[in-house]
Structures are given as C-alpha cells and as structure tokens.
Design a protein around this motif. Structure first.
Motif, PDB file in Angstrom:
ATOM      1  N   GLU A 200       0.820  -1.206   0.000  1.00 23.83           N
ATOM      2  CA  GLU A 200       0.000   0.000   0.000  1.00 23.83           C
ATOM      3  C   GLU A 200       0.858   1.262   0.000  1.00 23.83           C
ATOM      4  O   GLU A 200       0.493   2.264  -0.622  1.00 23.83           O
ATOM      5  N   ASP A 217      -3.258  -1.696  -7.964  1.00 25.76           N
ATOM      6  CA  ASP A 217      -3.657  -2.792  -7.081  1.00 25.76           C
ATOM      7  C   ASP A 217      -2.466  -3.668  -6.725  1.00 25.76           C
ATOM      8  O   ASP A 217      -1.529  -3.820  -7.517  1.00 25.76           O
ATOM      9  N   HIS A 218      -2.549  -4.268  -5.561  1.00 28.99           N
ATOM     10  CA  HIS A 218      -1.598  -5.295  -5.122  1.00 28.99           C
ATOM     11  C   HIS A 218      -2.063  -6.622  -5.711  1.00 28.99           C
ATOM     12  O   HIS A 218      -3.202  -7.047  -5.495  1.00 28.99           O
ATOM     13  N   LEU A 308      -6.199  -9.877 -11.624  1.00 29.80           N
ATOM     14  CA  LEU A 308      -7.113  -9.603 -10.521  1.00 29.80           C
ATOM     15  C   LEU A 308      -7.958 -10.829 -10.180  1.00 29.80           C
ATOM     16  O   LEU A 308      -8.203 -11.121  -9.003  1.00 29.80           O
ATOM     17  N   PRO A 372     -12.466  -4.873  -9.971  1.00 32.47           N
ATOM     18  CA  PRO A 372     -12.740  -3.585  -9.322  1.00 32.47           C
ATOM     19  C   PRO A 372     -12.974  -2.478 -10.346  1.00 32.47           C
ATOM     20  O   PRO A 372     -12.541  -2.580 -11.500  1.00 32.47           O
ATOM     21  N   TYR A 374     -12.776   1.906 -10.748  1.00 40.23           N
ATOM     22  CA  TYR A 374     -12.023   3.009 -10.164  1.00 40.23           C
ATOM     23  C   TYR A 374     -12.754   4.324 -10.461  1.00 40.23           C
ATOM     24  O   TYR A 374     -13.127   4.589 -11.612  1.00 40.23           O
TER      25      TYR A 374
END
Length: 379
Positions: A200, A217-218, A308, A372, A374
């Motif tokens: 992060e 993103d991680h 992802l 996700p 954004y």
C-alpha cells in the motif's frame, strides 16, 4: 538536509509574515519582551487545545513547505535529500517521498528523555505525545525503522549501514533510470502479514505519480494470505491505453520504478485468447531494499483481468492456495540453483493455463465475480 523544525522557527522570526500571522491569531502576549515568539507559552496553548493547534498549523505549515520546496529545487541529480518532518504522518506526506524512515523508541523511553533531558513534566510529555500520531501509526508509515532506544553511537551505526547499503545505491539507480539489480534463483519466504502494508505504501506513490494512473492494485502471491512467495511485491497499474502507459513511464521512474521492458508481453493464460491482447509495460523498483514489479496494463484487457481474478480466486479458495503453494515449492526446489528466476516463472505457465484457468473461470461465473472499478476511470 531539510529540517522542518528549523524551518518552522525561521518562518516566525521577528519581522516575518509568519510571526505576524501568529500574533494576529493568538494575541500580542504570544511574543516576549524582545519581540520573539514565546514558544513555551504557545506550546502550552496548542498542545492543550486541538483547535488552536490546527490554527497554528495553518499559519506555519504552508510557509515551511514553501521553504522546503525552494531548498529541494537546489538538489542535483543523484543527491540524497533527507527531509526531517516530525509531523509527516499527521500531515499525510509519506507518498511524496521515495522512502519514509521512522526513528523509533518506546513510549516509556520517550517520556524518560523528555522529563530527564528536556526537563518537562510527565503530564506535559504525555500531552505532547497524545497530540501526535501514535507509535503504531508511525511504524505503519515506515519503509525503514531505526531503533533509537540505545545510545547515539548505536543509532549512528544503523544510519551508516542504511546509507551505504540502501540509500546511496537507490539514489544511483534513480539517477541512472535503472531498476535495482537482482540475482539468484527463486527463494520462497513464509507468508508475511506485512506484505500488504508494504504494497500500500508503494501504491500510494504510484497513484500520486500521474493523473493517467486510473487505478493501482496489489496482485500476485504476496497479495494472498497464507501463501508462501518470493519476497517481491507485484503491483498492477491500470491505464487507458498502451500509449498512456508510455506517457507515464518517466513519472513512474521518478517515483522509484524505472522501466524494465517497453514491450513486455504476458504469456496468455486462457489458450483461446489472442496473445497480442496481452501487451503490457513492465517496471521494477530502483530500491535495493524492497524488490517490486510494476505491471502496467490497459484497463479491461485480458492480462489486467486475469491478474485480478487469479488473486481473488486464491483469496476465496483455500484448496487453490494449497495447490498453488505445492506447485511453487516443487518448482522452487527444482530451480533453486538458477542464476535468475526466469526459468522458474516459465515453468509455472502450463499450470496457469491448464489447471488454474478452468477452475478460476468457473469460480468467477458461479460467484458473479467482477473486477474492481475506479472512480477516476469512471470520470
């Protein structure tokens, strides 16, 4: 060296607009007989009254940042600039820097030093500490923690090692626009609960690097709890096009992630997809102390979606984690003597295509998984 405390004193010297602002806010009796700021009196006010402290910060902080920016502008390429900012965590500035170093001691030791060395009362010391970020918050913001609970000689030795082994090579890599070198075969580390926290911090720097970063993103093994992994953080950056990826390459490099490959291509995991749809740009960290890979992919592209989905499938399925961990351990043992990790990575590809893809695709359909979204991409 840019010392925020020293600058905070400079901007309220007699005759400065800063001091005039403080007097206007706190009254004429906030200066002593010589016209200088009465710091003890001001401290007693602002550490007891949070609203008054915010008013003071609104006067001081913009002037300090302006002076710091002017000093920073004089730095030459390859220079190491150290900014000493006591309220860095409180003011949310961590993502502005390549590294955050926290000099740490226990609360008990801090109180002892304030009372014995600075002659403060215990009540005043505790009040000062309560007005600042807690120790856990500071440690969470730190890329590096220097233990300052011992002697001055002890911490000086830590600083020398940090400078020679991490800061100096990091600065050289940034000046040359190159990632930190890596060597050796795959070495798997036990799961580390701090990997997401470290990721992060890196993501915050990446998001700040350019408005063309639509999301970040991680991903990869370090993003999955309970999964052993190489101690390399994998991150995915979402952009609108490969042209946008090329435009942000310099900004990512300046943020600490120089370009490694300008035309990298993922091996296509689902066999029925066109390999040309898997283009990406690949960056790596210039920091020798925190290996990281940055995969810049087009939002919605097959490679973007796969990264992802694979992460979320593993997070949701403990059996899949065990299966993937067993495969990784077997191949890591097989390739442990290699001089690089490329052969290890290539050896995993058939498993991704033949084993993982059918299972994760079925899971996505049955669970209703969606990648996700954004806010910046929607705007």
């Amino acid at each position: 060296m840019i010392d925020a405390d020293a600058l905070a004193r400079e901007v309220v010297e007699p005759g400065t607009p800063g001091l005039a602002g403080v007097v206007a806010e706190f009254g004429e009796d906030i200066v002593d007989a010589e016209g200088r700021l009465d710091r003890a009196r001001l401290g007693a006010i602002v550490f007891a009254e949070p609203d008054r402290r915010e008013a003071l910060n609104a006067i001081i902080h913009p002037r300090v940042r302006e002076r710091a920016a002017a000093m920073l502008a004089t730095a030459k390429p390859g220079d190491i600039v150290v900014q000493d900012i006591p309220l860095l965590v409180e003011t949310g500035q961590g993502s502005s820097f390549h590294l955050v170093v926290v000099v740490d001691a226990t609360d008990e030791e801090r109180i002892r030093r304030m009372t014995e060395i600075r002659r403060m009362t215990v009540e005043d010391a505790v009040s000062r500490m309560a007005a600042q970020a807690g120790r856990d918050e500071r440690l969470a913001a730190a890329d590096i923690v220097l233990d300052n609970s011992g002697t001055v000689e002890d911490v000086n030795e830590l600083v020398e090692t940090l400078w020679e082994e991490r800061l100096a090579p990091f600065a050289r890599n940034l000046a040359a626009g190159r990632p930190a070198p890596r060597a050796g075969g795959p070495v798997l580390s036990p799961p580390n609960s701090d990997w997401p926290v470290q990721a992060e911090r890196l993501l915050a720097r990446i998001r700040r690097a350019s408005p063309e970063v639509l999301g970040a993103d991680h991903i990869g093994s370090t993003a999955v709890p309970c999964l052993p992994a190489k101690d390399v953080i994998d991150l995915q950056v979402s952009v609108s096009s490969l042209e946008a990826a090329d435009r942000i390459a310099r900004a990512l490099g300046e943020a600490g992630f120089p370009l490694q490959e300008a035309s990298a291509r993922d091996a296509p995991k689902p066999p029925d997809l066109d390999p040309s749809a898997w283009q990406k740009r690949f960056h790596r960290s210039a920091d020798p102390g925190r290996p990281a890979n940055v995969h810049v992919r087009v939002l919605g592209s097959p490679g973007w979606r796969y990264a992802l989905l694979f992460r979320d499938w593993l997070r949701a399925n403990s059996d899949a984690v065990r299966m993937y961990a067993d495969m990784k351990q077997e191949l890591a043992a097989l390739h442990g003597g290699d001089h690089r990790t490329l052969e290890y990575a290539e050896a995993k590809e058939p498993w991704f295509t033949e084993v993982a893809w059918p299972l994760m695709d079925a899971w996505a359909r049955s669970s209703g998984w969606q990648p996700p979204s954004y806010p910046m991409a929607q705007g």
